[in-house]
Design an enzyme around this catalytic site. Sequence first.
Site, short mmCIF file in Angstrom:
data_model
loop_
_atom_site.label_atom_id
_atom_site.label_comp_id
_atom_site.label_asym_id
_atom_site.label_seq_id
_atom_site.Cartn_x
_atom_site.Cartn_y
_atom_site.Cartn_z
N CYS A 64 -9.86 -9.88 -53.32
CA CYS A 64 -10.69 -11.08 -53.49
C CYS A 64 -11.22 -11.27 -54.91
O CYS A 64 -10.86 -12.21 -55.61
CB CYS A 64 -11.86 -11.06 -52.52
SG CYS A 64 -11.40 -10.94 -50.78
N ASP A 277 -6.49 -16.65 -52.49
CA ASP A 277 -6.77 -15.61 -53.48
C ASP A 277 -5.88 -14.38 -53.30
O ASP A 277 -5.78 -13.55 -54.20
CB ASP A 277 -8.25 -15.21 -53.48
CG ASP A 277 -8.74 -14.71 -52.13
OD1 ASP A 277 -7.97 -14.72 -51.16
OD2 ASP A 277 -9.93 -14.33 -52.03
N ASN A 278 -5.29 -14.20 -52.15
CA ASN A 278 -4.31 -13.11 -51.95
C ASN A 278 -3.61 -13.32 -50.62
O ASN A 278 -3.98 -14.20 -49.83
CB ASN A 278 -4.96 -11.72 -51.99
CG ASN A 278 -6.19 -11.58 -51.13
OD1 ASN A 278 -7.32 -11.60 -51.62
ND2 ASN A 278 -6.00 -11.43 -49.82
#
Length: 501
Positions: A64, A277-278
Amino acid sequence: TSTLPLAVEVGRFKGTPEHLRLCEFCDLQVVEDEFHFNPLSKTKKLIGDAGISFSNAFVASPLCCPSRASILTGKYPHNHHVINNTLEGNCSSKAWQKSEEANTFPALLKANAGYQTFFAGKYLNQEKNSKYYNYTLSVNGKPQKHGADYSKDYLTDVLANMSLDFLQYKSNYQPFFMMVSTPAPHSPWTAAPQYQDSFNSTKAPRDPNFNIHGKDKHWLIRQAKTPMTNSSVQFLDDAFRKRWRTLLSVDDLVEKIVNRLKVRGELDNTYIFFTSDNGYHTGQFSLPLDKRQLYEFDIRVPLMVRGPNIKPNQTSQMLVANVDLGPTILDIAGLDVNKTQMDGMSFLPEGKVNSSSWRTDILVEYEGEGSNVSDPACPLLGPGVSECFPDCVCEDSYNNTYACVRTVAPSANLQYCEFDDNEVFVEVYNVTADPFQLTNIAKTIDQEVLEKMNHRLMMLQSCAGQSCRTPGVYDPRYKFDPRQMFTSHSWRLGRLRQKMK
């Protein structure tokens, strides 16, 4: 993982100014055909089908706070110095605020291009900030407490309403940038009441790398128990369903914002970006649930963009990273990215998207975390591990520290990774022939390629700004000179050569 929508009104072109909007979300994994039949179908229609979808979009770090710092600064982690989700790891620390925050792309839009800016949601990361009820928001610096009443407190809907209010009451005489970052689908995966029974028969994808032993991989992957216990499989399937249920509210949020822009007559001059974000894994290589790993399922993210002069129904295979979002938005707004310290590149306006000069590789970096003491439930593992599940499968460790070169070029679709551990462990994957990364080819790949990739990795790990955008190994302009090896890194190549013999 969270999702992230961005809306940007940009003042680059003569006439009506354009606006910018970024939607960012947390832990949003790319699932094949995901958008066609499930939680984000409206988002796919309103952004992806109305613009361009990037099939090779990656993050600079699969966690994050480092990833969000890369989005905001346009820098790789080794340049913004955020290494994990803690204050000690520089996540939203006083040092980061002092050194980086004023140079984030939203701050530059406001200071140098006259933008109104708005942010709602999960900014960088704080412990326990991914809650759907019973949380406290900071609203322009003032605390605002929320309880457990769905109609007033469900976080995704609160963020949607705040966003709609901003659009309603902002000035019509300035361009705007708006960033909405919902924690959904991050744990604890609390669905809105109307969606609690959705997807009851859905399971996590059973791809070829699901619930199999990760042979020839770093020790942390090899330690996972295969096959997983029935309880672990049930847990991850249940988590997958819950994650999808939370995304139904995200889909509603996107629809509400797009409709409000349309009603206000602003949709046609607004760029909207949608990303995460991922990634996330659910059972791949028998790892139950998490991110943090170097594989496609954790570093690859959705990216869709619509806006002025972007033709609908496009798909691009261009290699883009989250460090490119800031440069792209600044470029749209008419600011010179070369006057910033950003590592990324602008992939818009549309004239640049198919440019032959586009880069062929990006850097992925991660610094592992572990506990100083043994987990009492798993004493045999010893200290140094973290994120351990009840059956003693751990998702992270101190020496789960790695850096990768991810290459996408006409002649190669390759991932090269080195671990900073006692083994200098190396993993290499031909992603075209082996999309699920089952076979590590580090010991069979041509030695010359190995040395070039090692050299390129060292270059990227030392890069800043323009030097991060130099030609990669599979770019015709690439020049390899072994004599240019950095002395500070030379031990790595020597040990690597010995290991590969």
